[in-house]
Design a protein around this motif. Sequence first.
Motif, PDB file in Angstrom:
ATOM      1  N   ARG A 121       0.838  -1.202   0.000  1.00  0.00           N
ATOM      2  CA  ARG A 121       0.000   0.000   0.000  1.00  0.00           C
ATOM      3  C   ARG A 121       0.872   1.250   0.000  1.00  0.00           C
TER       4      ARG A 121
ATOM      5  N   LYS B 140       0.384   4.186  -0.924  1.00  0.00           N
ATOM      6  CA  LYS B 140      -0.293   5.416  -0.516  1.00  0.00           C
ATOM      7  C   LYS B 140      -0.453   5.515   0.997  1.00  0.00           C
ATOM      8  N   LEU B 141      -0.148   4.421   1.698  1.00  0.00           N
ATOM      9  CA  LEU B 141      -0.276   4.414   3.151  1.00  0.00           C
ATOM     10  C   LEU B 141       1.054   4.095   3.838  1.00  0.00           C
TER      11      LEU B 141
ATOM     12  N   ASN C 153     -10.036  -0.008   0.901  1.00  0.00           N
ATOM     13  CA  ASN C 153      -8.848   0.038   0.047  1.00  0.00           C
ATOM     14  C   ASN C 153      -8.702   1.329  -0.754  1.00  0.00           C
ATOM     15  N   HIS C 154      -9.741   2.141  -0.790  1.00  0.00           N
ATOM     16  CA  HIS C 154      -9.671   3.383  -1.565  1.00  0.00           C
ATOM     17  C   HIS C 154      -9.079   4.536  -0.756  1.00  0.00           C
TER      18      HIS C 154
ATOM     19  N   THR D  12      -6.289   6.768   1.534  1.00  0.00           N
ATOM     20  CA  THR D  12      -4.877   7.100   1.331  1.00  0.00           C
ATOM     21  C   THR D  12      -4.274   7.692   2.604  1.00  0.00           C
ATOM     22  N   ASP D  13      -2.969   7.990   2.526  1.00  0.00           N
ATOM     23  CA  ASP D  13      -2.300   8.684   3.628  1.00  0.00           C
ATOM     24  C   ASP D  13      -2.992  10.003   3.948  1.00  0.00           C
TER      25      ASP D  13
ATOM     26  N   ASP E 103      -6.136  10.744   3.683  1.00  0.00           N
ATOM     27  CA  ASP E 103      -7.343  10.475   4.465  1.00  0.00           C
ATOM     28  C   ASP E 103      -6.991  10.204   5.928  1.00  0.00           C
TER      29      ASP E 103
END
Length: 352
Positions: A267, A269-270, A305-306, A308-309, A311
Amino acid sequence: MGITKHGLELAGFKSLGKDETVRGIFTRIEVFEIQGFTLNAPCHLPIEERIFNIPFKLGFGDSLNEICNSLVGDDFVDDEEQWKKDKLSAPPFMLVAFGPTGEHSSSGTHVKRHETSIATYDSFREAKDELKSQVDAVIPPLLTALAITFSNEQQLVRFIPRQSAFVGTTRDGTTIYDLRFEFSGGSYSSQRISAEQLNEQTGIALDRANQFTNKVADFHYLAANETDPLKRFLFFFLSLERMINSTFECISNPCDLAAVVLLTSNRPKLTESLGWLLRELQRGNGKVFAGLRARFLWCVTHRWNHMTDADFEIFRTLIEVRNDIAHGHESKPNGAAVTEIETLALRIMGDV
């Protein structure tokens, strides 16, 4: 305090005879103004559905009376234009009809008779309670699901309650009118949607509504219809908190370090947020999941799963806002925080 018999008679009500009563079946209609999209038709075909096995009818359109006629065969008001001015309201509208009930007998002592209708005063409490229980069960998850389904990152869609009507019909077709409850609201922008989009999105929303627990939907519903910024923020936060906790409890092995390592690599983005959680678990801090921040992140990695960091950072900031309010450092959230928590709630719940 209720109205006295003298007060009723001054208002034109007449006392019922000794053996006289009024009987009827009843319907309750909920009127909502839709803020966030527009329609190009006075009335779309009504939808018959069930949520939690409770039947209801749903109608959309620009004409209040045409929608009401499609649902129950009668106008909602005598003068639509005046009603819109009085309510400071504009189309499109959504109407939700519950009932009809079985036949109920009046418990009141007075009526006001007109040519085609009868007015009563608080005379059918059992029928009201029956329909109110249906409204209370259906409306919160329905409106929550509709708002989630129709909203996107560019446009929030809201369904604002404008009026409720409790109306009955006698065996000979005479209309029985009783109390109504009213609301008011603010300003917004809209985007146009087609009839096909309306039907498709409504179908998705109705499927979602049956998946929400009232523990989540009730607070989202309260938040969506609250105008006070503090209450609105806190209701949205409670809705989010319940959604996070219920989702977290469905995920097994919350302290599986290997799973965190794998998720970190998968992931990108995370990466930053998951790195924080990984470090806590490497230190043996299994209690990290007692906090909402870690639970939120765990739900994001496993179910949402949609996200991100960005969020996660928004959520972390919102926790700080909530804590500042709780500890007395702030008396209310700023406007940005209220908008952010509503948007985040819609993004999370939209994945249900």
